[in-house]
Design a protein around this motif. Structure first.
Motif, PDB file in Angstrom:
ATOM      1  N   LYS A 179       0.836  -1.203   0.000  1.00 12.75           N
ATOM      2  CA  LYS A 179       0.000   0.000   0.000  1.00 12.75           C
ATOM      3  C   LYS A 179       0.875   1.259   0.000  1.00 12.75           C
ATOM      4  O   LYS A 179       0.571   2.243  -0.686  1.00 12.75           O
ATOM      5  CB  LYS A 179      -0.931  -0.006   1.216  1.00 12.75           C
ATOM      6  N   GLU A 181     -11.559   9.472  -1.917  1.00 12.01           N
ATOM      7  CA  GLU A 181     -12.513   8.363  -2.015  1.00 12.01           C
ATOM      8  C   GLU A 181     -12.086   7.373  -3.093  1.00 12.01           C
ATOM      9  O   GLU A 181     -12.185   6.153  -2.913  1.00 12.01           O
ATOM     10  CB  GLU A 181     -13.915   8.907  -2.315  1.00 12.01           C
ATOM     11  N   GLN A 187      -9.028   6.854  -4.123  1.00 12.83           N
ATOM     12  CA  GLN A 187      -7.857   6.152  -3.631  1.00 12.83           C
ATOM     13  C   GLN A 187      -8.253   5.041  -2.668  1.00 12.83           C
ATOM     14  O   GLN A 187      -7.682   3.958  -2.680  1.00 12.83           O
ATOM     15  CB  GLN A 187      -6.899   7.119  -2.925  1.00 12.83           C
ATOM     16  N   GLU A 188      -9.245   5.325  -1.823  1.00 16.76           N
ATOM     17  CA  GLU A 188      -9.712   4.308  -0.877  1.00 16.76           C
ATOM     18  C   GLU A 188     -10.266   3.097  -1.619  1.00 16.76           C
ATOM     19  O   GLU A 188     -10.059   1.953  -1.212  1.00 16.76           O
ATOM     20  CB  GLU A 188     -10.771   4.909   0.051  1.00 16.76           C
ATOM     21  N   LYS A 189     -10.982   3.339  -2.727  1.00 16.87           N
ATOM     22  CA  LYS A 189     -11.504   2.229  -3.524  1.00 16.87           C
ATOM     23  C   LYS A 189     -10.360   1.427  -4.136  1.00 16.87           C
ATOM     24  O   LYS A 189     -10.402   0.195  -4.202  1.00 16.87           O
ATOM     25  CB  LYS A 189     -12.429   2.759  -4.618  1.00 16.87           C
TER      26      LYS A 189
END
Length: 531
Positions: free
Chosen positions: A404, A470, A472-474
């Motif tokens: 990550k 958002e 990036q979170e996905k």
């Protein structure tokens, strides 16, 4: 499929002792005779000639084990390889594994493909010799819980029967429900009927798990002349008798291995812990350790016992009743096979490196040791995700947190539109400075209107940034999903998933791809990416 190769030592998935061994650490030179390279195998060929085996008994035993196989044309190369073992210029390249139902995890296949690949390569390098790939069945192992299940498509199929004793002697006919469950999962799959037919014949038309496993392995690898050996054989075990006597009555192997352990344990976590007596007694449905209690040798958890003379008598009369443990099994292999090299998993090679002192003590040939090829298969969709995320397939060996971090490192969070809003805000600021010298009422009105616009632009920038977060979170959630597919239940793909899904897609072409790509001399992990 295309393939990316990375050194095993760079994956972080290899035992430190094995990693140091294949890296040529000078401190380990006393733990082996033949380096894992062509010079090493050249020396092994010459040295092996000083350690003859009874080739006649070996071939007779193999022909008995393969009874009924040689009336089929497709088994001719296997038959030729067995017959060739009578020739002093024929040697074996061996790997071994437990009798996992339906082959268990992927690395069962990888081990055998590695041994075949190495034998083929040596055949080209040394045309004056013949090299026969061998799969040694751990048919006397008694740990049913390790072999009675396999994982496929996120499901675990388990042989729910609970026989006991040596797994190779177990009757597999109660495997019907496992085959039916698998068939239900494979409806309309390419090559599906071939796979189900293979396992039906293997488990329902053979009376022991050893015979079933030989049938499966032969069907998958007969084109390569692979020979399957079952060490649970009275004729073959006669060669082991002197070694069994040294272990039982002199405990010499325990002493030799303990000396090696003492020299290594400060630097390595070692996988092998020998016992004073490293032998089991095989009953009809039991496999129990032999121990010395006072003046008597006893079978644990039973009433069976002997004096020293009685035990010697049974050893010579019925050697098939005695089973070597993980310490002596490698010696047994080298006593009956004209073997040059053993291809094993990295933990296996680590424990083999503990054994050289014991081999020397028993005057047994110690083969070249090679860590099998490792592999990771990346499906088409996963490969596309990795490309979208700007991650390299070889980075899958990073920890999840490090992967990550790498994602954030190569993917800038700031969008071009955010940069453009900053340009607008800078222009407003320049305009504010340029208002100096204008009438105050005019400047004040312009600043008032400008502040309204600046507030809106800042809101645009914040909205864009939030949407980027958002997104990036996905994407990070996709990393979690991809990573879990390569490390199911926290284990490497090759140590968990079964070969069937890949065989269904490509049949024996998949195995051929492995054999062509593998070479255990290189010490590589192969990342196969579906096109």
């Amino acid at each position: 499929m295309r393939c990316i190769n990375i050194p095993l030592v760079q994956t972080g998935q290899i035992h430190k002792l094995s990693a140091d061994y294949i890296s040529g650490n000078e401190a380990l030179k006393n733990l082996y005779n033949f380096a894992p390279d062509l010079a090493g195998i050249t020396s092994a060929i010459e040295k092996r000639k000083s350690y003859p085996v009874n080739r006649q008994i070996l071939v007779e035993a193999l022909k008995q084990q393969y009874s009924g196989y040689f009336d089929q044309k497709e088994n001719k190369l296997v038959e030729e390889n067995i017959q060739s073992l009578l020739d002093e210029n024929t040697f074996t390249i061996t790997t071994g594994h437990q009798l996992n139902i339906l082959t268990g995890p992927l690395y069962f296949i990888y081990k055998i493909a590695s041994a075949i690949s190495y034998a083929q390569m040596l055949g080209k390098q040394f045309p004056q010799y013949r090299f026969v790939p061998v799969y040694w069945m751990a048919s006397e192992d008694h740990d049913l819980e390790e072999i009675n299940h396999f994982h496929i498509w996120g499901k675990t199929l388990k042989w729910s029967d609970s026989p006991s004793g040596a797994t190779g002697r177990m009757n597999p006919h109660s495997m019907t429900h496992v085959i039916e469950e698998l068939g239900a999962l494979m409806t309309n799959s390419p090559n599906g009927e071939e796979v189900i037919s293979l396992f039906r014949k293997a488990y329902l038309e053979h009376n022991t798990l050893a015979d079933s496993t030989r049938y499966i392995v032969n069907e998958l690898f007969k084109e390569y002349g692979l020979v399957v050996v079952d060490g649970d054989s009275a004729p073959l075990k006669k060669a082991l008798i002197p070694t069994l006597e040294k272990d039982i009555f002199e405990n010499v192997f325990h002493k030799a291995i303990e000396a090696t352990i003492n020299s290594l344990q400060k630097s390595y976590k070692l996988p092998l812990s020998p016992r004073e007596i490293n032998i089991f007694y095989l009953g009809a449905s039991r496999r129990d350790r032999i121990v010395l209690e006072g003046e008597k040798y006893k079978v644990l958890d039973s009433n069976k016992s002997w004096t020293a003379d009685e035990l010697k008598e049974e050893l010579h009369k019925s050697p098939e009743n005695f089973s070597p443990n993980v310490v002596l099994r490698p010696m047994y292999q080298e006593l009956i096979l004209p073997n040059l090299a053993y291809v094993g998993g990295n933990s296996e090679i680590a424990y083999w490196l503990e054994l050289k002192g014991a081999f020397d003590t028993g005057n047994v040939f110690f083969p070249q040791l090679l860590v099998r090829d490792s592999a990771m298969i990346v499906g088409k969709k996963a490969a596309e995700y990795l490309e979208m995320l700007k991650l390299k397939p070889e980075e899958l060996f990073l920890s999840l947190d490090d992967l990550k971090f790498r994602f954030y490192e190569v993917n800038e969070l700031e969008h071009d539109s955010e940069k453009d809003t900053m340009i607008i805000l800078d222009q407003f600021e320049k305009l504010r400075n340029d208002l100096q010298g204008l009438p105050s009422d005019l400047a004040a009105n312009i600043v008032k209107q400008m502040n309204i616009q600046v507030k809106e632009v800042r809101k645009w920038k914040n909205d864009i940034h939030q949407k980027q977060l958002e997104l990036q979170e996905k994407k990070v959630a996709k990393i979690d999903k991809i990573y879990a597919s390569f490390y199911p239940e926290g284990q490497l793909q090759e140590r968990y998933d079964n070969f069937i899904p890949y065989y269904l897609q490509s049949g024996k072409d998949w195995i051929e791809m492995l054999v062509k790509e593998f070479n255990p001399l290189d010490g590589m992990c192969h990342i196969f990416l579906e096109d």
